[in-house]
Design a protein around this motif. Structure first.
Motif, PDB file in Angstrom:
ATOM      1  N   ASP A  82      28.493 -39.764 -11.311  1.00  0.00           N
ATOM      2  CA  ASP A  82      30.222 -39.069 -11.050  1.00  0.00           C
ATOM      3  C   ASP A  82      31.126 -39.145 -12.966  1.00  0.00           C
ATOM      4  OD1 ASP A  82      32.331 -37.616 -11.072  1.00  0.00           O
ATOM      5  OD2 ASP A  82      33.226 -38.518  -8.636  1.00  0.00           O
ATOM      6  N   LYS A  83      30.700 -38.638 -13.764  1.00  0.00           N
ATOM      7  CA  LYS A  83      31.158 -38.977 -15.404  1.00  0.00           C
ATOM      8  C   LYS A  83      32.465 -38.815 -14.998  1.00  0.00           C
ATOM      9  CE  LYS A  83      26.751 -38.947 -17.720  1.00  0.00           C
ATOM     10  NZ  LYS A  83      25.421 -38.487 -18.640  1.00  0.00           N
ATOM     11  N   GLU A  84      33.258 -37.383 -14.556  1.00  0.00           N
ATOM     12  CA  GLU A  84      34.521 -37.078 -14.731  1.00  0.00           C
ATOM     13  C   GLU A  84      34.932 -37.987 -14.217  1.00  0.00           C
ATOM     14  OE1 GLU A  84      36.552 -33.152 -13.820  1.00  0.00           O
ATOM     15  OE2 GLU A  84      34.821 -32.922 -14.027  1.00  0.00           O
ATOM     16  N   SER A  85      35.050 -38.750 -12.917  1.00  0.00           N
ATOM     17  CA  SER A  85      35.845 -39.495 -12.439  1.00  0.00           C
ATOM     18  C   SER A  85      35.848 -40.771 -12.750  1.00  0.00           C
ATOM     19  CB  SER A  85      35.676 -39.317 -11.077  1.00  0.00           C
ATOM     20  OG  SER A  85      35.542 -38.380 -10.314  1.00  0.00           O
ATOM     21  N   THR A  86      35.227 -41.758 -13.509  1.00  0.00           N
ATOM     22  CA  THR A  86      34.943 -42.967 -13.962  1.00  0.00           C
ATOM     23  C   THR A  86      34.485 -42.782 -15.725  1.00  0.00           C
ATOM     24  OG1 THR A  86      32.729 -42.272 -13.369  1.00  0.00           O
ATOM     25  CG2 THR A  86      33.196 -43.041 -11.891  1.00  0.00           C
TER      26      THR A  86
ATOM     27  N   THR B  62      36.826 -42.966 -18.238  1.00  0.00           N
ATOM     28  CA  THR B  62      37.893 -44.261 -18.664  1.00  0.00           C
ATOM     29  C   THR B  62      37.382 -45.470 -18.104  1.00  0.00           C
ATOM     30  OG1 THR B  62      39.038 -42.041 -18.089  1.00  0.00           O
ATOM     31  CG2 THR B  62      40.449 -44.494 -18.755  1.00  0.00           C
TER      32      THR B  62
ATOM     33  N   ASN C  83      31.054 -36.918  -5.009  1.00  0.00           N
ATOM     34  CA  ASN C  83      32.636 -37.747  -5.430  1.00  0.00           C
ATOM     35  C   ASN C  83      32.736 -39.402  -5.986  1.00  0.00           C
ATOM     36  OD1 ASN C  83      33.764 -34.366  -6.707  1.00  0.00           O
ATOM     37  ND2 ASN C  83      33.965 -34.449  -4.197  1.00  0.00           N
ATOM     38  N   ILE C  84      32.584 -39.495  -6.716  1.00  0.00           N
ATOM     39  CA  ILE C  84      32.917 -41.141  -6.630  1.00  0.00           C
ATOM     40  C   ILE C  84      34.819 -41.599  -6.991  1.00  0.00           C
ATOM     41  CG2 ILE C  84      33.177 -43.638  -7.548  1.00  0.00           C
ATOM     42  CD1 ILE C  84      30.481 -42.638  -9.045  1.00  0.00           C
ATOM     43  N   LEU C  85      35.588 -41.577  -5.285  1.00  0.00           N
ATOM     44  CA  LEU C  85      37.123 -41.606  -5.649  1.00  0.00           C
ATOM     45  C   LEU C  85      37.247 -42.371  -6.573  1.00  0.00           C
ATOM     46  CD1 LEU C  85      35.806 -40.293  -3.364  1.00  0.00           C
ATOM     47  CD2 LEU C  85      37.517 -41.170  -1.682  1.00  0.00           C
ATOM     48  N   PRO C  86      38.750 -42.121  -7.124  1.00  0.00           N
ATOM     49  CA  PRO C  86      39.275 -43.509  -8.383  1.00  0.00           C
ATOM     50  C   PRO C  86      39.490 -44.481  -7.531  1.00  0.00           C
ATOM     51  CG  PRO C  86      39.921 -40.980  -7.686  1.00  0.00           C
ATOM     52  CD  PRO C  86      39.590 -40.933  -6.875  1.00  0.00           C
TER      53      PRO C  86
END
Length: 327
Positions: A262-266, A268, A291-294
């Motif tokens: 989940d590149k978008e979530s991870t 940063t 999704n990988i949760l923040p």
């Protein structure tokens, strides 16, 4: 057809894990693979009156076991013995895991791969690098099962405060799956941490991080955590099957995964810490990781735990990947 394969099915984790999976109506074919005794375990389980067909496969029958699998669960390898760290296991288990990953790449490249074999912080990168070598790696489909840390946390928290229900209280655990890399986020349990002294918090955190040692010592050389690990592994596998087979949504488990799932979530987090793998809460979907949760908001105490976990994780990940790449 929903074929689930257990690699290492005759072992201390593999047998109870296979028993728990046999009870699921989501599985049509349960294939048990091990270098010894798998046909006998399969014959025994095949008498249980649930719908899945059970087959047993020995040392020379890995290809047939893995062929067209939907999900592959890997508890194979040697258990820890007293005085042995998870990292000590690496020298023995790395080759076993790499061989199984080769079998997955050849026979079921689209399968979901669930890694239990320790040290998970290193064995998951081994599986990923083998699959990359064959051009079939999908980060959404490879999981390190760190669920036992969550299960232990819920139980241990309830022992400290009996008003906490161990079954319904889910503790978020992040980082990795060994020692200081295990970071329980106890501050998210309403009112719990506020009732503890620093000494109590230290003791509980240590027990969660090193709960496996407690079992190894109690078994006095006869093995490591097998029954609790089988329970946690089955819980993870069956939850994943619910999402991928039935399409049920909103299902979340902690898992040690490649952050590119989940590149978008991870992105940063990955850039900041230089880590390719990390255990976080993961929401499942039809393709595996939805999704990988923040990273949750953490207390100052938990931040110190994370600061200790990051360098250890980096070393573990590099060791696993280098076993395959030679870099």
């Amino acid at each position: 057809m929903v074929k689930v394969v257990v690699c290492g099915a005759a072992g201390g984790i593999g047998q109870p894990l296979s028993l728990l999976l046999k009870q699921s109506d989501l599985i049509t074919d349960l294939a048990l693979y091990d270098v010894v005794n798998a046909p006998g375990v399969a014959a025994d389980l095949s008498h249980i009156n649930t719908k899945s067909r059970v087959t047993g496969h020995g040392k020379d029958d890995m290809d047939a076991a893995l062929k067209d699998a939907h999900t592959v669960v890997i508890p194979a390898g040697v258990p820890r013995k007293p005085g042995m760290t998870r990292d000590d296991l690496f020298k023995i288990n790395a080759g076993i895991i790499a061989g199984l990953a080769e079998g997955v790449a050849k026979n079921c490249p689209g399968a979901f791969v669930l890694v239990i074999s320790n040290p998970v912080n290193s064995t998951v990168p081994i599986v990923a690098e083998v699959l990359k070598k064959h051009g079939v790696f999908n980060p959404k489909k490879v999981f390190g099962i760190s669920t036992l840390d969550v299960v232990r946390s819920s139980r241990f928290v309830s022992e400290v405060n009996p008003s906490v229900d161990p079954k319904s209280t889910r503790v978020t655990v992040i980082g990795g799956h060994s020692g200081v890399t295990i970071v329980p986020i106890l501050s998210k349990i309403p009112g719990f941490v506020e009732g503890l002294t620093k000494e109590q918090l230290d003791a509980l955190t240590y027990r969660i991080q090193y709960g496996g040692d407690e079992v190894v010592k109690a078994k006095d050389g006869a093995g490591s955590a097998t029954l609790s690990m089988a329970y946690a592994g089955a819980r993870f596998a069956l939850t994943l099957l619910e999402a991928t087979v039935t399409g049920k949504t909103g299902l979340v488990e902690s898992s040690y995964v490649n952050l590119d799932a989940d590149k978008e979530s991870t992105a940063t987090f990955k850039a900041k810490h230089g880590l390719d793998y990390f255990a976080l809460d993961v929401e499942f979907g039809k393709e595996g990781v939805k999704n990988i949760l923040p990273l949750p908001q953490v207390s100052a105490y938990e931040q110190t735990l994370l600061d200790a976990a990051y360098p250890e994780l980096k070393t573990n990940i590099t060791k696993g990947a280098s076993f395959v790449t030679g870099a």
